[in-house]
Write a protein that holds these residues in place. Sequence first.
Motif, PDB file in Angstrom:
ATOM      1  N   GLU A 149      85.881  17.900  87.757  1.00  0.00           N
ATOM      2  CA  GLU A 149      85.520  18.986  86.587  1.00  0.00           C
ATOM      3  C   GLU A 149      84.537  20.175  87.158  1.00  0.00           C
ATOM      4  N   LEU A 150      83.826  19.745  88.146  1.00  0.00           N
ATOM      5  CA  LEU A 150      82.919  20.675  88.644  1.00  0.00           C
ATOM      6  C   LEU A 150      83.897  21.797  89.410  1.00  0.00           C
ATOM      7  N   GLU A 151      84.822  21.395  90.303  1.00  0.00           N
ATOM      8  CA  GLU A 151      85.908  22.012  90.913  1.00  0.00           C
ATOM      9  C   GLU A 151      86.401  23.073  90.009  1.00  0.00           C
ATOM     10  N   ASN A 152      86.843  22.565  88.964  1.00  0.00           N
ATOM     11  CA  ASN A 152      87.626  23.317  87.965  1.00  0.00           C
ATOM     12  C   ASN A 152      86.811  24.390  87.474  1.00  0.00           C
ATOM     13  N   HIS A 153      85.464  23.957  87.111  1.00  0.00           N
ATOM     14  CA  HIS A 153      84.805  25.134  86.349  1.00  0.00           C
ATOM     15  C   HIS A 153      84.347  26.400  87.576  1.00  0.00           C
ATOM     16  N   ILE A 154      84.100  25.749  88.736  1.00  0.00           N
ATOM     17  CA  ILE A 154      84.129  26.769  89.846  1.00  0.00           C
ATOM     18  C   ILE A 154      85.255  27.844  90.001  1.00  0.00           C
ATOM     19  N   ARG A 155      86.291  27.363  89.867  1.00  0.00           N
ATOM     20  CA  ARG A 155      87.715  27.955  89.967  1.00  0.00           C
ATOM     21  C   ARG A 155      87.661  29.132  88.818  1.00  0.00           C
ATOM     22  N   LYS A 156      87.232  28.485  87.326  1.00  0.00           N
ATOM     23  CA  LYS A 156      87.008  29.373  86.151  1.00  0.00           C
ATOM     24  C   LYS A 156      86.252  30.642  86.776  1.00  0.00           C
ATOM     25  N   VAL A 157      84.924  30.345  87.169  1.00  0.00           N
ATOM     26  CA  VAL A 157      83.828  31.097  87.198  1.00  0.00           C
ATOM     27  C   VAL A 157      84.165  32.381  88.122  1.00  0.00           C
ATOM     28  N   HIS A 158      85.012  31.920  89.102  1.00  0.00           N
ATOM     29  CA  HIS A 158      85.422  32.844  89.938  1.00  0.00           C
ATOM     30  C   HIS A 158      86.679  33.849  89.276  1.00  0.00           C
ATOM     31  N   VAL A 160      86.541  34.723  86.116  1.00  0.00           N
ATOM     32  CA  VAL A 160      86.003  35.820  85.395  1.00  0.00           C
ATOM     33  C   VAL A 160      85.266  36.702  86.109  1.00  0.00           C
ATOM     34  N   ALA A 161      84.560  36.223  87.185  1.00  0.00           N
ATOM     35  CA  ALA A 161      83.862  37.168  88.023  1.00  0.00           C
ATOM     36  C   ALA A 161      84.871  38.363  88.741  1.00  0.00           C
ATOM     37  N   GLY A 162      86.003  37.740  89.093  1.00  0.00           N
ATOM     38  CA  GLY A 162      87.001  38.503  89.721  1.00  0.00           C
ATOM     39  C   GLY A 162      86.806  38.600  91.289  1.00  0.00           C
ATOM     40  N   ASN A 163      86.038  37.741  91.967  1.00  0.00           N
ATOM     41  CA  ASN A 163      85.260  37.917  93.253  1.00  0.00           C
ATOM     42  C   ASN A 163      86.177  37.176  94.297  1.00  0.00           C
ATOM     43  N   ALA A 164      87.061  36.232  94.024  1.00  0.00           N
ATOM     44  CA  ALA A 164      87.477  35.280  94.858  1.00  0.00           C
ATOM     45  C   ALA A 164      88.618  34.724  94.104  1.00  0.00           C
ATOM     46  N   ILE A 165      89.763  34.640  95.024  1.00  0.00           N
ATOM     47  CA  ILE A 165      90.978  33.916  94.942  1.00  0.00           C
ATOM     48  C   ILE A 165      90.835  32.692  95.272  1.00  0.00           C
ATOM     49  N   THR A 166      91.133  31.639  94.153  1.00  0.00           N
ATOM     50  CA  THR A 166      90.990  30.326  94.707  1.00  0.00           C
ATOM     51  C   THR A 166      92.376  29.465  94.462  1.00  0.00           C
ATOM     52  N   PRO A 283      84.996  45.376  94.744  1.00  0.00           N
ATOM     53  CA  PRO A 283      86.226  46.212  94.763  1.00  0.00           C
ATOM     54  C   PRO A 283      87.680  45.332  94.840  1.00  0.00           C
ATOM     55  N   ALA A 284      87.592  44.216  94.923  1.00  0.00           N
ATOM     56  CA  ALA A 284      88.669  43.223  95.149  1.00  0.00           C
ATOM     57  C   ALA A 284      88.192  41.763  95.128  1.00  0.00           C
ATOM     58  N   ALA A 285      89.253  40.849  94.806  1.00  0.00           N
ATOM     59  CA  ALA A 285      88.701  39.506  94.871  1.00  0.00           C
ATOM     60  C   ALA A 285      88.944  39.003  96.356  1.00  0.00           C
ATOM     61  N   ALA A 286      88.020  38.379  96.703  1.00  0.00           N
ATOM     62  CA  ALA A 286      88.055  38.010  98.289  1.00  0.00           C
ATOM     63  C   ALA A 286      88.954  36.878  98.497  1.00  0.00           C
TER      64      ALA A 286
END
Length: 470
Positions: A149-158, A160-166, A283-286
């Motif tokens: 569940e924590l992993e799922n929320h980490i993916r959701k936060v990224h 929203v922030a648009g700072n990383a592709i998971t 500038p782009a998702a990592a």
Amino acid sequence: MAKGMQGFGYAFCLLLSVLLNILLVANILYGGDGEWRLRELKWSQDAAAAAETVAALQCSGHGRAYIDGKIGDDGITPVCECHNCYSGPDCSLLLPDCFADADSGDPLFLEPFWVQNAASSAVVVSGWHRMSYSFPGSSNPGSAYFSQELENHIRKVHAVAGNAITDGKYIVFGVGSTQLCNAAVYALSLENSSSLSPAKVVAKIPFYPLYKSQTEYFETKYYEFQGDPSLLKNDTDAAGNVIEFVTSPNNPDGHLRAPVVGGPFARAIYDRAYYWPHFTAIPAAADEDLSIFTISKLTGHAGSRFGWAIVKDKSVYENMFMYIKAAELGISKETQLRALTLLKTVLQGDGRGIFNFSYEKMKSRWEKLSQIISQSHRFTLQEISPKYCNFFEKIRGPSPAYAWVKCLWEEETNCTTVLEAAKIIGRAGSMFSAEDRYVRLSLLKRDDDFEQLLVRLRELVAIEDGAKTM
């Protein structure tokens, strides 16, 4: 008539059954001693009451009491722990000769956000919470130790922030980004273990000192620290046996960086601790092979010691996980629960609240500090150009975590000493393998610390002409 009586009997029995079930549930939930208290929730009420009592102590706004902090002479009342430069029983006394401490990267500037979101971010843990070493289930090597569940929320936060592709990548947890840095070095060094020489670990100057100190401390036959990539120019084995730390935004200067070392076998570890909308334009998702993040610089909870790596290659992920398992046998379940609760709060509404709050605060701090330094001909700051940010959908100015200050006067080769004479504590440039003409000042600490830093800087800049003639 008989059918009507029969229907009435069925209805009566159904009603009686419902009432009986209600009474049974009430008997389970409530005590039979006449006190209408939830028997099963009594433990959480006591825990919540204790936390609320401590939180209610205001400490003049210049300190805070903690449930695990010191207790007064009466053995009951918690004691205020005062912020830097404040003293007294209620922290109301400002110490006039106090040093402004701008050394550490403690991200306490986010404390007001969590005060505003106290209810949703609170955690109450039962005595029997997650007593096992592992979680149930084993779909991948880490699932027994890492909360899905924590992993799922980490993916959701990224997202929203648009700072990383998971998507399509693995996530491994660590004790802060600190542990993950060496886990990554270890895992990547195994990828090229056929080489007769150890992998060379490098980082462009100025770089975060942990890369050097930690790599040297845990040095094995698989890797060794070599310093700046420029030192590899004459090394014929370097192109196929290098692990490069790429810190973006960089600590200490806040610049976005790319790898220096090329070649098909060179590996990069992207330290993305500060790649959030409140510290830099996005500038782009990592989308790197290996990126490391930390909750410390996302939510400010450095003391929780929780970080994660986003890993593309399965074998690298598995080796990083084995490192974490050997070192810690997983990550504290209480830490994972707190991280999950914090991320749930971050994602409330449209998920932009913490980023809007943090960016405005950091932008304001940078502007205030820059305004003071702009009046100086003795000091200068790093230049960070405005950039388009996909998160805010506009060109935005800088809001870095640190000021990278340079002493300009020829005779002042140790900028840390210059600032210390003015009652300002910074971190020397040599700590980042740079010249001591540089010093890093943290902009991350509490409002009290930052205001004290501004006071001391104004005083220092105001006496420049006099200092030059002395």
